[in-house]
Design a protein around this motif. Structure first.
Motif, PDB file in Angstrom:
ATOM      1  N   ALA A  36       0.838  -1.208   0.000  1.00 12.82           N
ATOM      2  CA  ALA A  36       0.000   0.000   0.000  1.00 12.82           C
ATOM      3  C   ALA A  36       0.868   1.252   0.000  1.00 12.82           C
ATOM      4  O   ALA A  36       0.548   2.252  -0.655  1.00 12.82           O
ATOM      5  CB  ALA A  36      -0.933  -0.011   1.204  1.00 12.82           C
ATOM      6  N   ASP A  37       1.973   1.201   0.755  1.00 12.71           N
ATOM      7  CA  ASP A  37       2.913   2.334   0.746  1.00 12.71           C
ATOM      8  C   ASP A  37       3.419   2.611  -0.671  1.00 12.71           C
ATOM      9  O   ASP A  37       3.446   3.753  -1.138  1.00 12.71           O
ATOM     10  CB  ASP A  37       4.124   2.028   1.626  1.00 12.71           C
ATOM     11  N   LYS A  38       3.834   1.544  -1.340  1.00 13.17           N
ATOM     12  CA  LYS A  38       4.401   1.702  -2.685  1.00 13.17           C
ATOM     13  C   LYS A  38       3.356   2.221  -3.660  1.00 13.17           C
ATOM     14  O   LYS A  38       3.656   3.058  -4.527  1.00 13.17           O
ATOM     15  CB  LYS A  38       4.950   0.360  -3.169  1.00 13.17           C
ATOM     16  N   ARG A  39       2.137   1.741  -3.508  1.00 10.50           N
ATOM     17  CA  ARG A  39       1.065   2.211  -4.397  1.00 10.50           C
ATOM     18  C   ARG A  39       0.826   3.708  -4.175  1.00 10.50           C
ATOM     19  O   ARG A  39       0.671   4.477  -5.129  1.00 10.50           O
ATOM     20  CB  ARG A  39      -0.218   1.418  -4.137  1.00 10.50           C
ATOM     21  N   ALA A  40       0.818   4.129  -2.905  1.00 11.97           N
ATOM     22  CA  ALA A  40       0.632   5.547  -2.603  1.00 11.97           C
ATOM     23  C   ALA A  40       1.767   6.382  -3.179  1.00 11.97           C
ATOM     24  O   ALA A  40       1.545   7.461  -3.750  1.00 11.97           O
ATOM     25  CB  ALA A  40       0.538   5.749  -1.092  1.00 11.97           C
ATOM     26  N   LEU A  41       3.001   5.893  -3.040  1.00 15.67           N
ATOM     27  CA  LEU A  41       4.150   6.606  -3.609  1.00 15.67           C
ATOM     28  C   LEU A  41       3.998   6.769  -5.115  1.00 15.67           C
ATOM     29  O   LEU A  41       4.172   7.871  -5.669  1.00 15.67           O
ATOM     30  CB  LEU A  41       5.435   5.825  -3.320  1.00 15.67           C
ATOM     31  N   ARG A  42       3.675   5.670  -5.773  1.00 18.44           N
ATOM     32  CA  ARG A  42       3.567   5.672  -7.235  1.00 18.44           C
ATOM     33  C   ARG A  42       2.457   6.610  -7.689  1.00 18.44           C
ATOM     34  O   ARG A  42       2.645   7.454  -8.580  1.00 18.44           O
ATOM     35  CB  ARG A  42       3.306   4.239  -7.709  1.00 18.44           C
ATOM     36  N   GLU A  43       1.277   6.474  -7.084  1.00 22.15           N
ATOM     37  CA  GLU A  43       0.113   7.220  -7.547  1.00 22.15           C
ATOM     38  C   GLU A  43       0.175   8.695  -7.173  1.00 22.15           C
ATOM     39  O   GLU A  43      -0.140   9.564  -8.000  1.00 22.15           O
ATOM     40  CB  GLU A  43      -1.162   6.583  -6.980  1.00 22.15           C
ATOM     41  N   ARG A  44       0.588   9.000  -5.965  1.00 25.50           N
ATOM     42  CA  ARG A  44       0.547  10.396  -5.531  1.00 25.50           C
ATOM     43  C   ARG A  44       1.684  11.217  -6.135  1.00 25.50           C
ATOM     44  O   ARG A  44       1.496  12.393  -6.462  1.00 25.50           O
ATOM     45  CB  ARG A  44       0.575  10.473  -4.008  1.00 25.50           C
ATOM     46  N   LEU A  45       2.864  10.621  -6.276  1.00 28.54           N
ATOM     47  CA  LEU A  45       3.941  11.366  -6.926  1.00 28.54           C
ATOM     48  C   LEU A  45       3.608  11.641  -8.389  1.00 28.54           C
ATOM     49  O   LEU A  45       3.935  12.714  -8.924  1.00 28.54           O
ATOM     50  CB  LEU A  45       5.266  10.603  -6.826  1.00 28.54           C
ATOM     51  N   ALA A  46       2.944  10.697  -9.046  1.00 30.10           N
ATOM     52  CA  ALA A  46       2.534  10.919 -10.440  1.00 30.10           C
ATOM     53  C   ALA A  46       1.465  11.992 -10.527  1.00 30.10           C
ATOM     54  O   ALA A  46       1.529  12.891 -11.383  1.00 30.10           O
ATOM     55  CB  ALA A  46       2.030   9.607 -11.052  1.00 30.10           C
ATOM     56  N   ALA A  47       0.474  11.927  -9.632  1.00 27.13           N
ATOM     57  CA  ALA A  47      -0.650  12.866  -9.693  1.00 27.13           C
ATOM     58  C   ALA A  47      -0.255  14.269  -9.253  1.00 27.13           C
ATOM     59  O   ALA A  47      -0.691  15.259  -9.855  1.00 27.13           O
ATOM     60  CB  ALA A  47      -1.799  12.345  -8.822  1.00 27.13           C
ATOM     61  N   GLU A  48       0.566  14.380  -8.221  1.00 27.72           N
ATOM     62  CA  GLU A  48       0.851  15.692  -7.637  1.00 27.72           C
ATOM     63  C   GLU A  48       2.087  16.357  -8.239  1.00 27.72           C
ATOM     64  O   GLU A  48       2.145  17.572  -8.363  1.00 27.72           O
ATOM     65  CB  GLU A  48       1.018  15.558  -6.120  1.00 27.72           C
ATOM     66  N   ASP A  49       3.101  15.556  -8.599  1.00 35.19           N
ATOM     67  CA  ASP A  49       4.358  16.132  -9.093  1.00 35.19           C
ATOM     68  C   ASP A  49       4.644  15.800 -10.553  1.00 35.19           C
ATOM     69  O   ASP A  49       5.555  16.384 -11.146  1.00 35.19           O
ATOM     70  CB  ASP A  49       5.537  15.633  -8.251  1.00 35.19           C
ATOM     71  N   GLY A  50       3.908  14.840 -11.101  1.00 41.11           N
ATOM     72  CA  GLY A  50       4.218  14.401 -12.456  1.00 41.11           C
ATOM     73  C   GLY A  50       5.462  13.544 -12.517  1.00 41.11           C
ATOM     74  O   GLY A  50       6.101  13.436 -13.570  1.00 41.11           O
ATOM     75  N   LEU A  51       5.818  12.909 -11.402  1.00 43.54           N
ATOM     76  CA  LEU A  51       7.000  12.063 -11.343  1.00 43.54           C
ATOM     77  C   LEU A  51       6.552  10.604 -11.344  1.00 43.54           C
ATOM     78  O   LEU A  51       5.808  10.168 -10.468  1.00 43.54           O
ATOM     79  CB  LEU A  51       7.795  12.346 -10.067  1.00 43.54           C
ATOM     80  N   ARG A  52       7.023   9.847 -12.328  1.00 40.74           N
ATOM     81  CA  ARG A  52       6.654   8.431 -12.427  1.00 40.74           C
ATOM     82  C   ARG A  52       7.761   7.573 -11.840  1.00 40.74           C
ATOM     83  O   ARG A  52       8.884   7.575 -12.336  1.00 40.74           O
ATOM     84  CB  ARG A  52       6.394   8.058 -13.893  1.00 40.74           C
TER      85      ARG A  52
END
Length: 375
Positions: A282-298
């Motif tokens: 769940a941590d990794k999913r949050a990292l992946r999804e939120r960094l992409a959505a908020e910063d545009g970092l994949r």
């Protein structure tokens, strides 16, 4: 014995005790108002032993008010790195710039002028005016409120602003003519070395004979202070990403707010459910999804690296750190979002990082060195 005699005794004995001998601290070796000012700002929420090397390095790098005023902010924050509460450093530099522009580089010597400087509150103003200029101004902080509450059996809650006002009035009345600086430093010294919050050293106290709290066996009860709310815990996940050259992916925090403009590892808040309920997936999913959505970092988070925590005055970050990589396709340009950059270890000496991320980065560097030594 009446109240006036008690006050006179307190002032006389405490001042004489300080003048007989006190700690040799670098900012006490002169009456330079700039030195006193910097030391008092550094000492807020920080122990003397921690401050001494920071103070010495800061003075070496910014020996005058003009030098501090003209320095790049990044240099000032780097010199402050590890002390925390970075708004203190920013306010100090902003005030130095005002002193340079409005007071020809000389710290003002009136309560009105010095209190108008950014980040200079009543305590700091009183400390500078009394120690540097020997003005009869009180300098009341938590240490002073504690020692006066105990000696004079004051039972008002020191967490209330009204109590601070009463104690400032008392402290002003105690200041001896011509020795304001020594008396205020005596109060500070007594609170720091003798009349400590827990297990005070009453038998070596210069005013023990008439201390109300000691005579009534109430040193553990005073001062009265309502407990502050505990810091709010907040779980977060961070990505530790390096490139082929060993550079670390970091980002700069926003211009305003908590830890403004400092550098950090990319990280995101986790769900309110807390660390116990959140799996590493769940941590990794949050990292992946939120960094992409908020910063545009994949990113593609990988194995768990370490856990770390840091407590602010109102907030506690519980950080779980994962190794990771960027999710770009082969041949695809590796453009980074704004505020992100690759930073080599040799460059980090020029940029300021919050303590939490310094510990993570330094810990991984030491672990890597250990792995290399064993290979």
């Amino acid at each position: 014995m009446n109240d006036n005699e008690n006050k006179a005794y307190y002032t006389r004995e405490l001042t004489a005790w300080y003048q007989r001998g006190n700690r040799d601290l670098p900012w006490r070796r002169s009456r330079n108002p700039y030195h006193i000012w910097v030391s008092e700002i550094m000492l807020q929420q920080t122990r003397v032993e921690t401050v001494i090397p920071y103070f010495n390095r800061f003075m070496e790098k910014f020996p005058t008010i003009d030098a501090l005023a003209d320095a790049p902010e990044e240099d000032v924050l780097k010199a402050w790195e590890g002390l925390g509460y970075y708004s203190r450093a920013r306010n100090l530099q902003a005030a130095a710039q005002e002193v340079k522009e409005s007071y020809e580089g000389k710290v003002p010597d009136t309560p009105e002028a010095i209190s108008s400087l950014k980040g200079v509150g009543p305590y700091t103003a009183g400390a500078i005016l009394s120690i540097a200029y020997n003005k009869p101004e009180p300098a009341v902080d938590g240490n002073v409120m504690r020692v006066l509450s105990r000696f004079f059996l004051l039972e008002d809650d020191i967490a209330k602003p009204s109590t601070r006002g009463k104690i400032e009035k008392l402290a002003r009345a105690l200041i001896p003519a011509g020795s304001a600086g020594d008396f205020n430093q005596a109060l500070m010294e007594l609170g720091a070395t003798v009349c400590t919050p827990r297990s005070p050293h009453c038998l070596v106290c210069p005013v023990m004979e008439r201390c109300g709290a000691r005579l009534e066996g109430r040193t553990d009860e005073l001062p009265v202070k309502t407990k502050a709310k505990p810091p709010r815990p907040e779980s977060r996940a961070a990505a530790f990403i390096t490139d082929a050259a060993g550079r670390l992916l970091v980002r700069q925090r926003p211009q305003d707010g908590l830890l403004a403009r400092l550098w950090e590892l990319p990280h995101v808040p986790l769900s309110e459910g807390g660390r116990e309920e959140a799996s590493r997936e769940a941590d990794k999913r949050a990292l992946r999804e939120r960094l992409a959505a908020e910063d545009g970092l994949r990113v593609v988070p990988g194995e768990w690296l370490t856990d770390a925590e840091h407590t602010f005055s109102h907030l506690r970050w519980d950080m779980r750190v994962y190794r990771g990589r960027l999710a770009h396709e082969p041949g695809e340009p590796e453009a980074l979002p704004p505020a992100y950059r690759w930073m080599g270890r040799d460059e980090m000496g020029s940029y300021a990082f919050p303590n939490l991320f310094l510990r993570i980065i330094q810990g991984e560097a030491e672990a890597a060195a250990g792995r290399e030594a064993r290979a």
